[in-house]
Design an enzyme around this catalytic site. Structure first.
Site, PDB file in Angstrom:
ATOM      1  CB  SER A  81      -7.167   7.270   1.329  1.00 50.51           C
ATOM      2  OG  SER A  81      -6.100   7.777   2.107  1.00 50.51           O
ATOM      3  CE  LYS A 119      -3.175   5.750   2.285  1.00 43.95           C
ATOM      4  NZ  LYS A 119      -3.652   6.954   3.019  1.00 43.95           N
ATOM      5  CB  SER A 150      -6.570   9.079   4.963  1.00 46.29           C
ATOM      6  OG  SER A 150      -7.293   9.622   3.890  1.00 46.29           O
TER       7      SER A 150
END
Lengths: 476, 97
Positions: free
Chosen positions: A154, A79, A178
Site C-alpha cells: 500500500s 504516507k 506494504s
C-alpha cells in the site's frame, strides 16, 4: 538507481549544519519536484506553510550558532496514514477526508526533533488495504518505471515519491509487505523492521499484531540513518522494544562467510521466470563474494497467505470499529437513529476493500467460526514461526523474491481481490513472524525493477542493514 | 464450507454495522465465499501440540506508573474533531426509533 538530486542523508544534513546548504532551499527543491511530477499521483497533499516555517527556524538557529539535530533541514514525505500537523490525515479514504490530527505520530515527533521537515503526504491504498494503490479512494499512483503500471502498495505513493526524487526519504507502513513490495515494484530500498522497533502511536492502525513503520530510501545507508532516529521504545505504544545498543548507523557491509538460505518455496511455481532469474543471479553474486548460499525449505510457508487473510481482516475489523461516525471523521448527516448513523456512516465512508476485510474479519471472529478460522490461523502461525526459527539455526539470512511478479498493469488485478492478495504471498510470512526484512533493488526483468527480499532473525536489524549494504554494492 | 448466502452477508453487515446496496450484497456474497474457500486450506494442517501466537516478540504485561502525563492534547483539541456536539459534549442520535 538513477542519479539523484539529493546527497546521501548523512552528508545532506551535515552540509545544512555547516551552513553550506539552507533548509529553506531544500524545502523549495522538494516542493518544486513534487509540483513538476504531480502527474504520477504519488502525493495527496503538500505541507508548504509548516515546512517553510520550520525550515526558516532551523536556518535561523544555525545562523545563531545553536545546536540543531542530525536530520537538520532534510525534507521527507510521510504516507498519509501518519498523523502530521499542518495537513489532513486521510489514509486515502473518504472516511477520513477532512480529518486534521489533534496530535502527531511519535516517529514524526522524533524526526522533527532532529530537524527533519515533512513536506508532503503520500498516496496509499485506503487504510493501507492493498498492493497497488488502486484501492485509494482518490486516485492511483503511476509507476515511474512504466506509467501504465501500478507502483505496488500500500505504500505505493511513498515508494514512487522516492524514485521520482521528490525527497531524500519517505515513511511507509508495512503490515504484510506494504513497504517491501512497492520498493520492489519501483526500484528503491524498502525496510521493514523487527515488529515493535518503531512506535505506531499516531498512525492509522490496520492490523496491530503485524503493523510496523518502514522506510523507503535510495540506499541501505539512508535507511539506517533514519531508523537510528526513529527506533526504540515509546510509552505511547506498549508493543515497542528496546533499540539495539550499537545503534543502526556505521554498519559495515558484510557478505564474506555469511550463511544464506535461498527459500525453495519462494522460487517454485507461480514465480515469474524473469524474477527468478534475477534472484538466482543475486545468489550467484553473493557466492562469488564469499557467502555460503544454499537452498532451504520452509514447508509451511505457502500457508502464510491463508493465515494472513484470516488474522489481518480479524484485526482490521476490530481496529476500524472506531470509525463509527460519532467521534471524528465522516458522519452521515441524515440518520434518524444512532444505529442508522453507525451503519450509514460506515457503509458510505468505507470503500470496497475496507468493507470486504471488515466482513471477513467479522466472519472469522464470530461465534461458531472463531476456533475453525481465527484460532486455527494463529496456531498455524506458530508452526510458521517455528520453521523460521529452525532455518535461522543454520542461516544468518534468508533470501528470495519480494513478489512473484514485477509491477502489474493498472486494472489488471483490480476486479479480483484474491488475485490482488497473491501479490503479498512472499511478504506476509516475515510479517506474521515479526521478522525484519528488506527489499533491495537486484536488477530488472523486461525493464521493470525486481527487488531481492532479505529476511533476518528478530532484533537483528543492524546485521540486516549490513547485509543489505553488501548486497547493494554487489548488485549495483 | 458451502458458499455464503445472501442472509449470511446481511447478518455480517449487521454485525459490522455496514449498510450495503443490493449490488454490494451479491458482490460480497461471491467475493467473500471465494476468499473463505481459499483460507480453507488451513483446515487439514496438523498443529498437534502447538499453541496459537498473537504476540510475536514475547512481551507480556507491559506496565507503567499510573500517573497523569501531559501529552499536549487537551479535551478541546479532541472535541474540535467531533462531527456533532453541543456545549462540550458529543451529540448522538436517539437510540430508540
Amino acid at each position: 538507481m538513477q542519479a539523484s538530486q539529493w546527497l546521501p542523508i548523512a552528508e545532506l544534513s551535515a552540509k545544512v549544519r555547516a551552513g553550506e546548504l539552507r533548509a529553506a532551499d531544500l524545502v523549495e527543491q522538494a516542493l518544486k519536484t513534487i509540483e513538476a511530477k504531480k502527474e504520477y499521483n504519488a502525493i495527496i497533499a503538500t505541507i508548504p506553510e509548516r515546512a517553510r516555517t520550520r525550515a526558516a527556524s532551523i536556518d535561523a538557529a544555525i545562523k545563531n550558532g545553536e545546536t540543531v539535530g542530525r536530520l537538520a533541514g532534510v525534507p521527507f514525505i510521510a504516507k498519509d496514514n501518519f498523523l502530521v500537523f499542518g495537513a489532513e490525515t486521510t489514509a486515502a479514504s473518504n472516511m477520513l477526508k477532512g480529518f486534521t490530527a489533534p496530535y502527531q505520530s511519535t516517529v514524526i515527533e522524533k524526526l522533527e526533533a532532529e530537524g527533519a521537515i515533512c513536506v508532503a503526504k503520500a498516496n496509499l491504498d485506503a487504510f493501507a488495504h492493498g498492493a497497488s494503490t488502486e484501492n485509494s479512494d482518490f486516485f492511483t499512483t503511476k509507476n515511474p518505471a512504466d506509467v501504465a503500471r501500478v507502483p505496488g502498495g500500500s505504500s505505493g505513493g511513498s515508494a514512487a515519491a522516492v524514485v521520482l526524487d521528490m525527497a531524500p526519504f519517505a515513511l511507509g507502513t508495512d503490515t504484510g509487505g506494504s513497504v517491501r513490495q512497492p520498493a520492489s515494484f519501483v526500484g528503491c530500498v524498502g525496510y521493514k523492521p523487527t515488529y515493535g522497533l518503531m512506535s505506531r502511536s499516531g498512525i492509522v492502525a490496520m492490523a496491530s499484531s503485524t503493523d510496523v513503520v518502514g522506510t523507503l530510501t535510495r540506499t541501505a545507508d539512508d535507511a539506517a540513518y533514519v531508523i537510528d532516529v526513529i527506533a526504540g521504545r515509546d510509552p505511547l505504544d506498549g508493543t515497542t522494544i528496546e533499540r539495539d545498543p550499537a545503534g543502526y548507523t556505521d554498519v559495515p557491509a558484510a557478505m564474506k562467510g555469511k550463511k544464506i538460505g535461498l527459500i525453495k518455496e519462494w522460487m517454485g511455481e507461480g514465480v515469474a521466470p524473469g524474477v527468478a532469474t534475477v534472484i538466482r543471479s543475486a545468489a550467484d553474486a553473493f557466492r562469488a563474494a564469499g557467502a555460503d548460499v544454499r537452498e532451504v525449505s520452509l514447508p509451511s510457508l505457502p500457508l502464510s497467505l491463508a493465515v494472513y487473510y484470516i488474522v489481518v481482516p480479524a484485526e482490521v475489523s476490530s481496529n476500524l470499529s472506531r470509525h463509527d461516525g460519532q467521534r471524528f471523521a465522516f458522519s452521515y448527516a441524515d440518520a434518524a437513529t444512532l444505529d442508522e448513523s453507525y451503519t450509514q456512516s460506515r457503509g458510505n465512508g468505507f470503500g470496497a476493500e475496507a468493507k470486504r476485510r471488515i466482513m471477513i474479519g467479522t466472519y472469522v471472529l464470530s461465534s461458531g467460526y472463531y476456533d475453525a478460522y481465527y484460532r486455527k490461523a494463529q496456531t498455524v502461525r506458530t508452526k510458521l514461526i517455528n520453521e523460521f526459527n529452525e532455518a535461522f539455526k543454520q542461516f544468518d539470512f534468508l533470501i528470495g523474491p519480494v513478489a512473484p511478479t514485477t509491477a502489474f498493469k493498472i486494472g489488471e488485478n483490480a476486479s479480483d481481490p484474491l488475485q490482488m492478495y497473491l501479490a503479498d504471498v512472499m511478504t506476509v510470512g516475515p510479517s506474521l513472524a515479526g521478522l525484519p526484512a528488506i527489499s533491495v533493488p537486484a536488477g530488472t526483468s523486461d525493464n521493470l525493477p525486481v527487488g531481492l527480499h532479505i529476511v533476518a532473525p528478530q532484533r537483528s536489524d543492524r546485521a540486516l542493514l549490513g547485509m543489505a549494504k553488501a548486497a547493494e554494492e554487489l548488485l549495483a | 464450507m458451502a458458499d455464503l448466502t445472501r442472509d449470511d452477508v446481511l447478518k455480517l453487515a449487521q454485525l459490522a454495522r455496514l449498510t450495503l446496496s443490493e449490488e454490494e450484497i451479491e458482490k460480497y456474497r461471491s467475493e467473500l465465499s471465494q476468499i473463505l474457500a481459499y483460507v480453507q486450506q488451513l483446515k487439514d494442517v496438523d498443529v498437534t501440540g502447538l499453541e496459537p501466537t498473537s504476540q510475536v516478540t514475547g512481551l507480556m504485561n507491559v506496565m507503567r506508573e499510573d500517573e497523569v502525563v501531559d501529552y499536549g492534547v487537551s479535551p478541546d483539541d479532541l472535541l474540535r474533531i467531533v462531527p456533532s456536539k453541543q456545549d462540550r459534549q458529543i451529540k448522538v442520535k436517539r437510540m430508540i426509533a
